[in-house]
Design an enzyme around this catalytic site. Sequence first.
Site, PDB file in Angstrom:
ATOM      1  CB  THR A  13       3.093   4.207  -6.453  1.00 47.87           C
ATOM      2  OG1 THR A  13       2.608   5.178  -6.755  1.00 47.87           O
ATOM      3  CG2 THR A  13       4.277   4.029  -7.536  1.00 47.87           C
ATOM      4  CE  LYS A  45     -12.111   6.614  -5.820  1.00 49.93           C
ATOM      5  NZ  LYS A  45     -12.411   7.772  -5.468  1.00 49.93           N
ATOM      6  CB  ILE A 136      14.314   1.978   8.394  1.00 52.65           C
ATOM      7  CG1 ILE A 136      14.826   3.261   7.001  1.00 52.65           C
ATOM      8  CG2 ILE A 136      15.019   2.457   9.562  1.00 52.65           C
ATOM      9  CD1 ILE A 136      14.891   4.837   7.826  1.00 52.65           C
ATOM     10  CG  ASP A 201       4.948  12.950   5.956  1.00 53.93           C
ATOM     11  OD1 ASP A 201       3.704  11.754   5.514  1.00 53.93           O
ATOM     12  OD2 ASP A 201       5.572  12.190   6.365  1.00 53.93           O
ATOM     13  CE  LYS A 205       6.589   9.203   7.069  1.00 54.10           C
ATOM     14  NZ  LYS A 205       7.339   9.694   6.424  1.00 54.10           N
ATOM     15  N   GLY A 302       8.652   5.166  -0.897  1.00 54.87           N
ATOM     16  CA  GLY A 302       9.279   4.520  -2.224  1.00 54.87           C
ATOM     17  C   GLY A 302       8.286   3.341  -2.514  1.00 54.87           C
TER      18      GLY A 302
END
Lengths: 427, 427
Positions: A13, A45, A136, A201, A205, A302
């Site tokens: 994506t 791939k 951001i 996750d 970060k 996104g």
Amino acid sequence: MRQIKIAVLGLGTVGQGVARLLRDNQATLAAKAGCEIALGRALEKFLTKKLDVELAAGALTNRWEEIRQDPEIAVVVETIGGVEPARTYVLQALQAGKSVVTANKDLLAACGQELFQAARAAGRDLYFEASVGAAIPIIGPLRQCLVASRLTEVMGIVNGTTNYILTRMEEEGLPFGEILSEARDLGFTEADPAADLEGHDAARKIAILATLAFHSQVAFADVYAEGIEKITGEDIRLARSLGYKIKLLAICRADGESIEARVHPALLPLEHPLARVGGTYNAIFARGPELGETMFYGVGTGQMPSAQAILSDVATVARNILQGCQGRLNSVAGRILPIKAMAEVETRFFLRLSLEDKPGALSQVAEILGKRGVSVARVIQSGLGAGQAEVVLVTHKTLEGRMRQATAEIGELPVTKKVAALFRVEE
Amino acid sequence: MRQIKIAVLGLGTVGQGVARLLRDNQATLAAKAGCEIALGRALEKFLTKKLDVELAAGALTNRWEEIRQDPEIAVVVETIGGVEPARTYVLQALQAGKSVVTANKDLLAACGQELFQAARAAGRDLYFEASVGAAIPIIGPLRQCLVASRLTEVMGIVNGTTNYILTRMEEEGLPFGEILSEARDLGFTEADPAADLEGHDAARKIAILATLAFHSQVAFADVYAEGIEKITGEDIRLARSLGYKIKLLAICRADGESIEARVHPALLPLEHPLARVGGTYNAIFARGPELGETMFYGVGTGQMPSAQAILSDVATVARNILQGCQGRLNSVAGRILPIKAMAEVETRFFLRLSLEDKPGALSQVAEILGKRGVSVARVIQSGLGAGQAEVVLVTHKTLEGRMRQATAEIGELPVTKKVAALFRVEE
């Protein structure tokens, strides 16, 4: 106008988003970067994969070696994700004299120092704005705009999935499991949402942010992580009645001698700027003696938010290439401060207990807290009937080790039916 | 470790803050910048001025020529403020091969293009993070981190004084004049607060932001500015009852063909992230197809917030000097898009009228609006007694020119006692 060729590794994506945005925004980007940026190669791939964007003839390959050895490729954009083979490709790209832009938080949080050293050794750039809070800008500010600020704390809501679940639990009173399965059906969550739900996750970060904020190496393995699964509607309701929201916070603090790095649910006062960050939005809040309080808010993930961050990094690298100054920003973490053990971390606590509804039950709890040096700021007690009392305590600041010990001892009291919840309270 | 010497021009609050922070944060800053940064010279008109910070012997001078001709000074920090003599010093510094860091919004908004061209011609840096939203990194993000985003709108609360006044009017119901004179007594306002109150300070800042966001030259003279003096407690109360706050907004928008740049009071829905920005805090909100909505929040002014932004810029310039790439970021505004006339700007409006309490009064108003193509979304009417009715209308989006014409015609109706307020409504 000079042309700089990039290669995108991984046409998922985000990788396809980079290709699309580059196509749609070519002229403006060229004017801003001072050179034309062209997609020279793409690694995927599956060569038969159906793509949303058309590539130039011959651009697509499934052989990394072709890109590695292509002298025309000056910048490699890594959007494969995960540690391997991304790590190998990034290291080899740097060794081959290419600069790298990556969105890969897993890779940076696991092997950041290895990559930064490789970039320094090669005299090439390693940029990663898209790795935290896609829309951001936070990596750039921490690496440049705030570099003279003595930051003491960076705290964020940096995982959209968990914030979405908590927001709906709060607003609609739905249970955790129901929202999760609905979000799964709608494709809002990862196929395996464990990394989100368990705080991993967010931990990746905050490792990246702590490394930049305190100029000291912090890796994923250094970050304490607790997920949101223990939070109940009752906790959210009680917290709210005391003037708090419950959020999954990623927190790092530095006192000059050591660093705290942790991810866990926490109560946050309603008036705190982060308390108002709802749904899938992310926000990162920073404190320091010069700054006071500063916050960055936006979409955390996104396709296009990530693609714009990646291409903005590419434009910066392109400028560095034009000026012959690749590697100019490679002093990422000059030292290794020790990581504070959780037992040494100081916060306030929210403790919810079910006690037998007997005279003296609460005083036994209070005695243990007092003995362990934990001072209580607020108590709410309500009878539940059937001989049971629900008690909620909010403490003053205390060492986590003390609170853990006191809670264990309270759990063993004959009058204690259940230690229903123990959460940290931040401010 | 190499040493880079800077000169500070103007030892006012901010200039002294730079000197103090440099002294207190020397080691960390050196580690991050890759070189020692030393305060070589300071320019101050009054050599006998009492300072909060000690300078090295011989550093202080009241003669700009000494600094201009000092080959050891590589970076000039301009904290004099105002257009002259700051403009001359900055231009001469660049011509003398020095890079410049400035906090001076007046100078940038008046002569930005001249300065950017001079920096380009000299191959030197011109950085200005402190010119807008001191503790809020916004210049860096617009120049680098968001450069691949097609921004369509940047909207901000960029003046702390007016936001403080409006917040207190709203929360305490006090009239404008009372809060202003109290703020004056407390030293919260400038000696001459006109630039704040009339929106000129905000107009300078949005000129700078628009120039960067749209990569097109926008100067202070291009920005339409209206101040807060017309806002009454009654407007704030009525707006609130309709679900809005009134804020002094600085807005720029681009549609690819032209740019809107304006500062004025506006109604903002309570759920808009900017609506929650209270007191002296500032925030800047950006929209674009890739970003969605992003917001930057923090302290907009003050000694140390400004000093850290300036010294962060100095660290960036120092890195450029070490790498031999001063001037790498000088493509600030590549084009000149036309500025849209206010009559062509499209927004919603809030119109408050006092009408004679007669049958048909409102329908005469509605007829004029209809004739001018202004469509009404909401109407609130209340009798005030004494034959007078208070009417508040909120329109759908319309051209400002139409609304102005309709309002003028409504003002001339025999049934109209007063056009009490006309404000724009943003979303």
